[in-house]
Write a protein that holds these residues in place. Structure first.
Motif, PDB file in Angstrom:
ATOM      1  N   UNK A 135     -37.283  73.615 -12.481  1.00  0.00           N
ATOM      2  CA  UNK A 135     -38.309  74.365 -12.701  1.00  0.00           C
ATOM      3  C   UNK A 135     -38.631  74.790 -14.176  1.00  0.00           C
ATOM      4  N   UNK A 136     -38.731  76.218 -14.205  1.00  0.00           N
ATOM      5  CA  UNK A 136     -39.000  77.009 -15.394  1.00  0.00           C
ATOM      6  C   UNK A 136     -38.097  78.371 -15.336  1.00  0.00           C
ATOM      7  N   UNK A 137     -37.345  78.269 -16.233  1.00  0.00           N
ATOM      8  CA  UNK A 137     -36.480  79.628 -16.436  1.00  0.00           C
ATOM      9  C   UNK A 137     -36.910  80.329 -17.887  1.00  0.00           C
ATOM     10  N   UNK A 138     -37.412  81.570 -17.687  1.00  0.00           N
ATOM     11  CA  UNK A 138     -37.721  82.353 -18.844  1.00  0.00           C
ATOM     12  C   UNK A 138     -38.629  81.363 -19.940  1.00  0.00           C
ATOM     13  N   UNK A 139     -39.621  80.735 -19.316  1.00  0.00           N
ATOM     14  CA  UNK A 139     -40.638  79.985 -20.016  1.00  0.00           C
ATOM     15  C   UNK A 139     -40.111  78.395 -20.544  1.00  0.00           C
ATOM     16  N   UNK A 140     -38.929  78.208 -20.327  1.00  0.00           N
ATOM     17  CA  UNK A 140     -38.319  76.715 -20.698  1.00  0.00           C
ATOM     18  C   UNK A 140     -38.122  75.821 -19.482  1.00  0.00           C
ATOM     19  N   UNK A 141     -38.317  74.545 -19.611  1.00  0.00           N
ATOM     20  CA  UNK A 141     -37.931  73.771 -18.265  1.00  0.00           C
ATOM     21  C   UNK A 141     -36.693  73.757 -18.249  1.00  0.00           C
ATOM     22  N   UNK A 142     -36.073  73.595 -17.019  1.00  0.00           N
ATOM     23  CA  UNK A 142     -34.816  73.384 -16.837  1.00  0.00           C
ATOM     24  C   UNK A 142     -34.750  72.407 -15.501  1.00  0.00           C
ATOM     25  N   UNK A 143     -33.633  71.542 -15.567  1.00  0.00           N
ATOM     26  CA  UNK A 143     -33.147  70.476 -14.690  1.00  0.00           C
ATOM     27  C   UNK A 143     -31.821  70.493 -14.791  1.00  0.00           C
ATOM     28  N   UNK A 144     -31.160  71.071 -13.381  1.00  0.00           N
ATOM     29  CA  UNK A 144     -29.600  71.161 -13.203  1.00  0.00           C
ATOM     30  C   UNK A 144     -29.286  70.512 -11.939  1.00  0.00           C
ATOM     31  N   UNK A 145     -28.090  69.903 -12.309  1.00  0.00           N
ATOM     32  CA  UNK A 145     -27.441  69.309 -10.716  1.00  0.00           C
ATOM     33  C   UNK A 145     -25.991  69.541 -11.048  1.00  0.00           C
ATOM     34  N   UNK A 146     -25.309  69.707  -9.753  1.00  0.00           N
ATOM     35  CA  UNK A 146     -23.852  69.697  -9.848  1.00  0.00           C
ATOM     36  C   UNK A 146     -23.466  69.042  -8.383  1.00  0.00           C
ATOM     37  N   UNK A 147     -22.479  68.298  -8.342  1.00  0.00           N
ATOM     38  CA  UNK A 147     -21.786  67.782  -6.998  1.00  0.00           C
ATOM     39  C   UNK A 147     -20.625  68.532  -6.650  1.00  0.00           C
ATOM     40  N   UNK A 148     -20.701  68.799  -5.374  1.00  0.00           N
ATOM     41  CA  UNK A 148     -19.336  69.428  -4.956  1.00  0.00           C
ATOM     42  C   UNK A 148     -18.808  68.313  -3.884  1.00  0.00           C
ATOM     43  N   UNK A 149     -17.334  68.374  -3.762  1.00  0.00           N
ATOM     44  CA  UNK A 149     -16.966  67.390  -2.903  1.00  0.00           C
ATOM     45  C   UNK A 149     -17.259  67.392  -1.641  1.00  0.00           C
ATOM     46  N   UNK A 150     -17.554  68.679  -0.919  1.00  0.00           N
ATOM     47  CA  UNK A 150     -18.144  68.934   0.342  1.00  0.00           C
ATOM     48  C   UNK A 150     -18.904  70.136   0.429  1.00  0.00           C
ATOM     49  N   UNK A 151     -19.603  70.345   1.593  1.00  0.00           N
ATOM     50  CA  UNK A 151     -20.343  71.696   1.816  1.00  0.00           C
ATOM     51  C   UNK A 151     -19.608  72.820   2.001  1.00  0.00           C
ATOM     52  N   UNK A 152     -18.424  72.930   2.506  1.00  0.00           N
ATOM     53  CA  UNK A 152     -17.551  73.986   2.122  1.00  0.00           C
ATOM     54  C   UNK A 152     -17.324  74.585   0.932  1.00  0.00           C
TER      55      UNK A 152
END
Length: 143
Positions: A114-131
């Motif tokens: 989306x947009x954070x403080x007027x600039x486009x952002x795209x972030x992803x992070x993978x965790x080993x599990x839901x815990x």
């Protein structure tokens, strides 16, 4: 006749003055006042898998400016955390100390777009599990 022309002239000047006053205040709308802030509006999602293209299992919206909102369960807290982290999403994926999780590998990927403080952002992070995902610092990805 002079009094009649003078009366009409006075009425015309008064009418123009009133019109200028109305036109001058017509610009002060709430929409314009809130546009002084750079927008911050995000879609946050959680996907089962090890990539941002995995099947999304949950998603929420988060709006921080002009006011905190969206369907995130704790929008004010999430916005405050993002503000404190200066929009650095990676800081909010660090694990809290003392988290105890199994070592099973069932990857979960969180995504913020989306947009954070007027600039486009795209972030992803993978965790080993839901815990581990639920053990991340803050409330941004807790939904």
């Amino acid at each position: 006749m002079r009094k009649t022309l003078g009366g009409w002239a006075l009425a015309a000047v008064a009418g123009l003055g009133a019109l200028a006053t109305v036109a001058g205040t017509a610009h002060a709308t709430p929409t314009e006042a809130t546009s002084l802030y750079a927008p911050s509006s995000l879609v946050l999602s959680v996907a089962d898998g090890d990539s941002a293209q995995a099947t999304v299992t949950r998603a929420v919206t988060l709006t921080c400016r002009p006011t905190a909102g969206g369907d995130h369960p704790a929008p004010r807290a999430a916005c405050a955390e993002l503000q404190a982290a200066r929009g650095t999403f990676a800081e909010l994926t660090d694990l809290t100390t003392g988290s105890v999780c199994t070592r099973e590998y069932a990857p979960v990927t969180v995504v913020a777009q989306g947009v954070w403080e007027g600039r486009n952002v795209s972030f992803s992070h993978t965790f080993a599990n839901s815990c581990l995902q639920q053990s991340a610092r803050g409330t941004l990805f807790h939904f």
